[in-house]
Scaffold this motif. Structure first.
Motif, PDB file in Angstrom:
ATOM      1  N   HIS A   1       0.821  -1.132   0.202  1.00 28.95           N
ATOM      2  CA  HIS A   1       0.016   0.085  -0.192  1.00 28.95           C
ATOM      3  C   HIS A   1       1.150   1.239  -0.085  1.00 28.95           C
ATOM      4  O   HIS A   1       1.861   1.341   0.657  1.00 28.95           O
ATOM      5  CB  HIS A   1      -0.950   0.134   1.329  1.00 28.95           C
ATOM      6  N   PRO A   2       0.603   2.212  -0.880  1.00 34.50           N
ATOM      7  CA  PRO A   2      -0.720   2.208  -1.755  1.00 34.50           C
ATOM      8  C   PRO A   2      -0.027   1.478  -3.027  1.00 34.50           C
ATOM      9  O   PRO A   2       0.960   1.208  -3.187  1.00 34.50           O
ATOM     10  CB  PRO A   2      -0.694   3.526  -1.972  1.00 34.50           C
TER      11      PRO A   2
ATOM     12  N   THR B   1      -5.818   0.928  -3.557  1.00 32.06           N
ATOM     13  CA  THR B   1      -5.789   0.003  -2.282  1.00 32.06           C
ATOM     14  C   THR B   1      -6.320   0.830  -1.229  1.00 32.06           C
ATOM     15  O   THR B   1      -6.299   2.161  -1.547  1.00 32.06           O
ATOM     16  CB  THR B   1      -4.604  -0.801  -2.089  1.00 32.06           C
ATOM     17  N   ASP B   2      -6.337   0.441  -0.099  1.00 30.55           N
ATOM     18  CA  ASP B   2      -6.981   1.199   1.219  1.00 30.55           C
ATOM     19  C   ASP B   2      -6.091   0.437   2.189  1.00 30.55           C
ATOM     20  O   ASP B   2      -5.878  -0.529   2.373  1.00 30.55           O
ATOM     21  CB  ASP B   2      -8.530   1.292   1.556  1.00 30.55           C
TER      22      ASP B   2
ATOM     23  N   PRO C   1      -9.035   1.259   6.844  1.00 32.35           N
ATOM     24  CA  PRO C   1     -10.294   2.218   6.570  1.00 32.35           C
ATOM     25  C   PRO C   1     -10.977   2.067   7.817  1.00 32.35           C
ATOM     26  O   PRO C   1     -10.935   1.147   8.796  1.00 32.35           O
ATOM     27  CB  PRO C   1     -10.899   1.580   5.512  1.00 32.35           C
TER      28      PRO C   1
ATOM     29  N   ARG D   1     -15.112   9.775  -4.300  1.00 28.37           N
ATOM     30  CA  ARG D   1     -14.944   9.438  -2.789  1.00 28.37           C
ATOM     31  C   ARG D   1     -15.421  10.822  -2.492  1.00 28.37           C
ATOM     32  O   ARG D   1     -15.017  11.947  -2.827  1.00 28.37           O
ATOM     33  CB  ARG D   1     -13.661   9.228  -2.680  1.00 28.37           C
TER      34      ARG D   1
ATOM     35  N   ARG E   1      -9.977   0.793  -2.538  1.00 26.74           N
ATOM     36  CA  ARG E   1     -10.594   2.167  -2.171  1.00 26.74           C
ATOM     37  C   ARG E   1     -12.072   2.143  -2.132  1.00 26.74           C
ATOM     38  O   ARG E   1     -12.654   1.618  -3.037  1.00 26.74           O
ATOM     39  CB  ARG E   1      -9.920   3.074  -2.906  1.00 26.74           C
ATOM     40  N   LYS E   2     -12.746   2.600  -0.868  1.00 20.87           N
ATOM     41  CA  LYS E   2     -14.178   2.764  -1.052  1.00 20.87           C
ATOM     42  C   LYS E   2     -14.403   4.061  -1.561  1.00 20.87           C
ATOM     43  O   LYS E   2     -13.984   5.164  -1.072  1.00 20.87           O
ATOM     44  CB  LYS E   2     -14.646   2.745   0.446  1.00 20.87           C
ATOM     45  N   GLU E   3     -15.444   4.073  -2.405  1.00 21.90           N
ATOM     46  CA  GLU E   3     -15.819   5.267  -3.362  1.00 21.90           C
ATOM     47  C   GLU E   3     -17.368   5.463  -2.874  1.00 21.90           C
ATOM     48  O   GLU E   3     -17.874   4.418  -2.404  1.00 21.90           O
ATOM     49  CB  GLU E   3     -15.649   4.958  -4.619  1.00 21.90           C
TER      50      GLU E   3
ATOM     51  N   ARG F   1      -7.794  -5.200  -0.403  1.00 25.72           N
ATOM     52  CA  ARG F   1      -8.777  -4.309   0.088  1.00 25.72           C
ATOM     53  C   ARG F   1      -8.649  -3.072  -1.018  1.00 25.72           C
ATOM     54  O   ARG F   1      -7.588  -2.362  -0.777  1.00 25.72           O
ATOM     55  CB  ARG F   1      -8.407  -3.812   1.530  1.00 25.72           C
TER      56      ARG F   1
ATOM     57  N   TYR G   1     -18.210  -2.956   1.229  1.00 30.53           N
ATOM     58  CA  TYR G   1     -16.708  -2.440   1.207  1.00 30.53           C
ATOM     59  C   TYR G   1     -16.167  -3.043  -0.011  1.00 30.53           C
ATOM     60  O   TYR G   1     -16.701  -4.029  -0.309  1.00 30.53           O
ATOM     61  CB  TYR G   1     -15.893  -2.597   2.384  1.00 30.53           C
TER      62      TYR G   1
ATOM     63  N   SER H   1      -8.685  11.756  -6.324  1.00 27.22           N
ATOM     64  CA  SER H   1      -9.124  10.264  -6.558  1.00 27.22           C
ATOM     65  C   SER H   1      -8.714   9.705  -7.657  1.00 27.22           C
ATOM     66  O   SER H   1      -8.849   8.519  -7.856  1.00 27.22           O
ATOM     67  CB  SER H   1     -10.680  10.347  -6.297  1.00 27.22           C
TER      68      SER H   1
END
Length: 296
Positions: free
Chosen positions: A36-37, A47-48, A51, A212, A175-177, A173, A247, A220
């Motif tokens: 990461h990243p 990647t996250d 979170p 995001r 990225r959550k958008e 994992r 997620y 983003s």
């Protein structure tokens, strides 16, 4: 300056991933090396790290919730007839050495330790390869050897009584958008249809720019697609663990219907190849790229 034990993966001279070997994390997160990243060639992060929804999700790596009762996933442990429980059973993956280090990859030795005892020894091989001007591949192989004098077995919440929760193994994992990513295979679409299947490959396609909350395009980046494929016959037998709505994340399941037994001195090997692409790939292009990536 990048520390000596924090390799940076490069593709065509461009950095696409940072590998952290000795993270400073509390025991509850099951400390372990991670990537990461990780970014596309255009620089979009895919990647996250820790979170808010799951602080024990650490970019890209190997995480297993149950090795003879030791938690190498992080967070709570699922206990049969009891549910998710806070237990003092967290293990850690400890970096031992690099056997090989190049700009495009490395070979690493790790020790899986719980309650002061080494349970597994891992050899991890990671390589980054250019596919096109807008796509590259992450080739990730891990080999887990039982170094104890007794049989070990690897489990999951599914094998411990929680249907549909067969996570444990390679895990990415994303990225959550604001909008969940699209999920698809060659002939299926949607999280419900893809989760738990043994498809040749699984894709996540994210929306990118301004997706995001509170971020603009510069932060983003553009849209992206990740295509995951099992690259050996044994790996292809593992079902896919897929999340999109709650997620975004994809992993392979080492223990789905039953626990995975590893006898003393024996080794379990898995290889996952992931295409990391700018833009939202149609099915045919995703399939072509993943075939190219696996064959290299």
């Amino acid at each position: 300056m990048t520390p000596h034990d924090t390799p940076v993966l490069r593709v065509a001279g461009r950095p696409v991933g940072r590998y952290v070997t000795r993270p400073e994390l509390p025991p509850r997160l099951s400390p372990r090396p991670y990537l990461h990243p990780v970014t596309t060639l255009a620089g979009t992060a895919v990647t996250d790290l820790s979170p808010a929804d799951h602080t024990h999700h650490l970019g890209v790596g190997v995480a297993v919730p149950d090795v003879e009762g030791a938690n190498f996933w992080g967070g709570r442990t699922y206990v049969r007839d009891q549910g998710p429980s806070e237990l003092d059973n967290h293990g850690a993956q400890r970096h031992s050495s690099f056997q090989l280090r190049d700009p495009d990859g490395f070979v690493e030795e790790l020790r899986w330790v719980a309650a002061g005892a080494e349970l597994l020894r891992e050899r991890r091989t990671v390589a980054a390869t250019e596919l096109t001007s807008t796509a590259w591949a992450l080739d990730f192989t891990f080999s887990l050897t039982n170094v104890t004098a007794r049989p070990l077995s690897i489990g999951s919440p599914a094998t411990n009584g929680r249907p549909g929760a067969a996570y444990g193994g390679f895990f990415w994992r994303a990225r959550k958008e604001q909008r969940p990513p699209e999920v698809f295979t060659v002939d299926r679409e949607g999280e419900a249809a893809v989760h738990g299947t043994r498809a040749d490959w699984v894709a996540l396609a994210g929306w990118g720019s301004a997706a995001r909350e509170g971020e603009g395009e510069a932060e983003s980046g553009g849209s992206w697609t990740l295509v995951f494929a099992g690259a050996t016959e044994q790996t292809r037998q593992d079902p896919w663990f897929v999340r999109a709505e709650e997620y975004p994340g994809v992993g392979s399941s080492l223990a789905s219907e039953e626990r995975l037994a590893v006898a003393p001195g024996e080794t379990a090997v898995r290889r996952i190849v992931t295409v990391v692409a700018d833009g939202r790939l149609p099915r045919l292009e995703a399939a072509a790229l993943v075939r190219k990536a696996v064959s290299q």
